[in-house]
Design an enzyme around this catalytic site. Structure first.
Site, PDB file in Angstrom:
ATOM      1  N   GLU A   1      43.415  42.017  46.036  1.00  0.00           N
ATOM      2  CA  GLU A   1      42.880  40.795  46.654  1.00  0.00           C
ATOM      3  C   GLU A   1      42.809  39.699  45.597  1.00  0.00           C
ATOM      4  OE1 GLU A   1      39.035  40.946  48.697  1.00  0.00           O
ATOM      5  OE2 GLU A   1      39.529  42.929  49.491  1.00  0.00           O
TER       6      GLU A   1
ATOM      7  N   GLU B   1      35.877  48.059  47.007  1.00  0.00           N
ATOM      8  CA  GLU B   1      34.765  47.476  46.245  1.00  0.00           C
ATOM      9  C   GLU B   1      33.457  48.251  46.420  1.00  0.00           C
ATOM     10  OE1 GLU B   1      34.346  43.330  47.164  1.00  0.00           O
ATOM     11  OE2 GLU B   1      36.278  42.813  46.280  1.00  0.00           O
TER      12      GLU B   1
HETATM   13  C1  BGP Z   1      35.983  40.643  48.852  1.00  0.00           C
HETATM   14  C2  BGP Z   1      35.860  41.575  50.033  1.00  0.00           C
HETATM   15  C3  BGP Z   1      36.403  41.023  51.298  1.00  0.00           C
HETATM   16  C4  BGP Z   1      36.290  39.529  51.490  1.00  0.00           C
HETATM   17  C5  BGP Z   1      36.515  38.736  50.200  1.00  0.00           C
HETATM   18  C6  BGP Z   1      36.153  37.275  50.270  1.00  0.00           C
HETATM   19  O1  BGP Z   1      35.011  40.920  47.913  1.00  0.00           O
HETATM   20  O2  BGP Z   1      36.534  42.785  49.780  1.00  0.00           O
HETATM   21  O3  BGP Z   1      35.859  41.759  52.354  1.00  0.00           O
HETATM   22  O4  BGP Z   1      35.208  39.213  52.230  1.00  0.00           O
HETATM   23  O5  BGP Z   1      35.807  39.304  49.126  1.00  0.00           O
HETATM   24  O6  BGP Z   1      34.784  37.092  50.083  1.00  0.00           O
HETATM   25  P1  BGP Z   1      33.867  36.354  51.129  1.00  0.00           P
HETATM   26  O7  BGP Z   1      34.279  36.840  52.465  1.00  0.00           O
HETATM   27  O8  BGP Z   1      32.474  36.783  50.798  1.00  0.00           O
HETATM   28  O9  BGP Z   1      34.062  34.900  50.942  1.00  0.00           O
END
Ligand code: BGP
Length: 457
Positions: free
Chosen positions: A360, A164
């Site tokens: 993800e 990302e």
């Molecule tokens: C994505 C990232 C992760 C993770 C996930 C969940 O954007 O790659 O690192 O953190 O989001 O988001 P958050 O942790 O902000 O709830």
């Protein structure tokens, strides 16, 4: 019943800084997260910092057994740049031993490691020189990437450069969420450009190394949907897609930064500093595959008060609060499974159907222990429903020919989430911070196991 292809990758994703712990020991130098936490612990949810993540540094052998038990055939995590090369060039042998054993154990359990190189964790020594603002960062990153390829190239067949990349640009230089948390659009553009060049230099090093395997990049894709069909809303949608998706997708897959983006930046007086040969480097190093993180769509409308040249993102497009949206109230993100189908279609139609996987997808929920049954198992049916709905849409995209080879959830064991600490949990396994990071499986983990066994549901 929906059925997924044989050899489909089923797994989960995580990152070094969010899971390993031991962030200030074992030879590791500080990243911006370690330093920012030291300087401003109150910025972090319940003052939970990167030192106290899920202790995968010690617990990976048991975690990998748990992965095999659930039937995962793949797992993505990252290497911490600051652990491998604490000062940018000296190899930390303890890190080499740790990662080699981690990756070997994964393979021995039938879990293919997909290894990413940068997950928001800029070394502090480099940040002090300006981080991605300086061209030096491009060479520093390619040195690190090349070192990793040579040290672990015999174990890894799927590499990714960045997770990302748009996030450290927006969060660090436009929105104030990540260090240095400033608002400076000119710097954001330069940081973006250097990140892009760092990606390409790393891909070039990979090709030159002769190491077997494939290399890609992981992008967060939130397709933009306009509030209305008015010309100004549609223009806002196009600019949103251009900045948040095409800025990386086009050069990485098609070999060119979109002309429209170049022109927009020129007219706004925001053209970054470049070097001779950059364009050729981009053209000659397309990725082999993509990982796409999908959580939510991007609803946009034309700015109330358009401002050109822009000073912030909201001068270009504004986020639209769609009244009909379904929302995950804990994370505040819209739930829109149809978006994953639109992504699948876009890759097929606009990006010559390059191989890609969902790298993800998941749902973060707070206070999950209130959903525990009498045995203590968290009954996270909401997460199962979330996955089912997204898998249905993904399956539809695949049935129509999109070249998707896998689905990874965020995440395997609950992990640390940047400024949100351990508030929202995503894992198939609950992590009990008060009792030695004890893991216990949630209902969704058992559901995932059954689903993998049936290749569908
Ligand atoms: C994505 C990232 C992760 C993770 C996930 C969940 O954007 O790659 O690192 O953190 O989001 O988001 P958050 O942790 O902000 O709830």
């Amino acid at each position: 019943m929906i059925e997924f292809p044989k050899n489909f990758l089923w797994g989960a994703a995580a990152s070094a800084p969010q899971t390993e712990g031991h962030s200030n020991s074992n030879g590791k130098s500080p990243s911006t997260w370690d330093k920012w936490f030291e300087l401003c612990p109150n910025k972090f949810h319940q003052s939970q910092g990167p030192e106290t993540t899920s202790n995968v540094y010690e617990m990976y052998p048991q975690d990998i057994e748990r992965m095999a038990e659930l039937g995962l055939n793949s797992y993505r995590t990252s290497i911490a740049w600051t652990r491998l090369l604490p000062d940018g060039y000296t190899i930390n042998q303890e890190a080499v031993d740790f990662y080699r054993d981690y990756f070997t154990t994964l393979k021995n359990h039938g879990v293919e490691p997909i290894i990413n190189l940068f997950h928001f964790d800029m070394p502090w020594w480099l940040m002090e020189k300006g981080g991605w603002e300086t061209r030096e960062s491009v060479d520093a990153f390619s040195t690190y990437a090349d070192t990793a390829f040579h040290l672990f190239g015999d174990l890894i067949t799927k590499w990714t450069t960045f997770n990302e990349p748009i996030v450290h640009i927006e969060s660090g230089y436009l929105q104030g969420y990540h260090y240095p948390a400033i608002v400076d659009i000119q710097k954001a553009v330069q940081v973006g450009y250097h990140t892009l060049m760092a990606h390409f230099k790393a891909v070039e090093k990979f090709r030159a190394s002769g190491i077997k395997g494939e290399i890609g990049i992981i992008l967060n894709i939130s397709p933009a949907y306009a509030r209305s069909h008015s010309q100004s809303d549609l223009e806002a949608k196009n600019l949103a897609d251009l900045i948040s998706s095409k800025s990386f997708l086009d050069p990485c897959v098609l070999g060119e930064i979109p002309q429209r983006l170049i022109k927009y930046l020129q007219e706004a007086g925001l053209t970054p500093e470049t070097q001779p040969g950059d364009r050729e480097l981009i053209r000659q190093n397309p990725v082999d595959f993509l990982g796409l993180n999908y959580y939510q769509p991007l609803r946009v409308k034309a700015p109330e008060r358009p401002n050109f040249p822009p000073k912030t993102i909201s001068d270009i497009f504004e986020v639209y609060d769609w009244p009909e949206k379904r929302i995950n109230p804990y994370r505040g993100w819209e739930i829109y499974p149809e978006g994953i189908y639109d992504v699948a279609k876009m890759i097929k139609d606009d990006y010559h159907n390059i191989p890609w996987y969902v790298s993800e997808n998941g749902m973060g929920v707070a206070d999950e222990l209130r959903f525990a049954d009498v045995t203590g198992m968290i009954q996270d049916d909401y997460r199962i429903d979330f996955m089912k709905e997204h898998l249905v849409q993904l399956h539809k995209g695949i049935s129509e020919g999109s070249n998707c080879f896998g689905y990874h959830t965020w995440t395997f064991v609950d992990c640390w989430s940047w400024l949100n600490g351990y508030r929202n949990r995503y894992g198939f396994y609950h992590v009990d911070l008060a009792h030695g990071y004890k893991r216990s499986v949630k209902k969704s983990g058992l559901w995932f196991k059954e689903m993998i066994g049936n290749r569908g549901f």
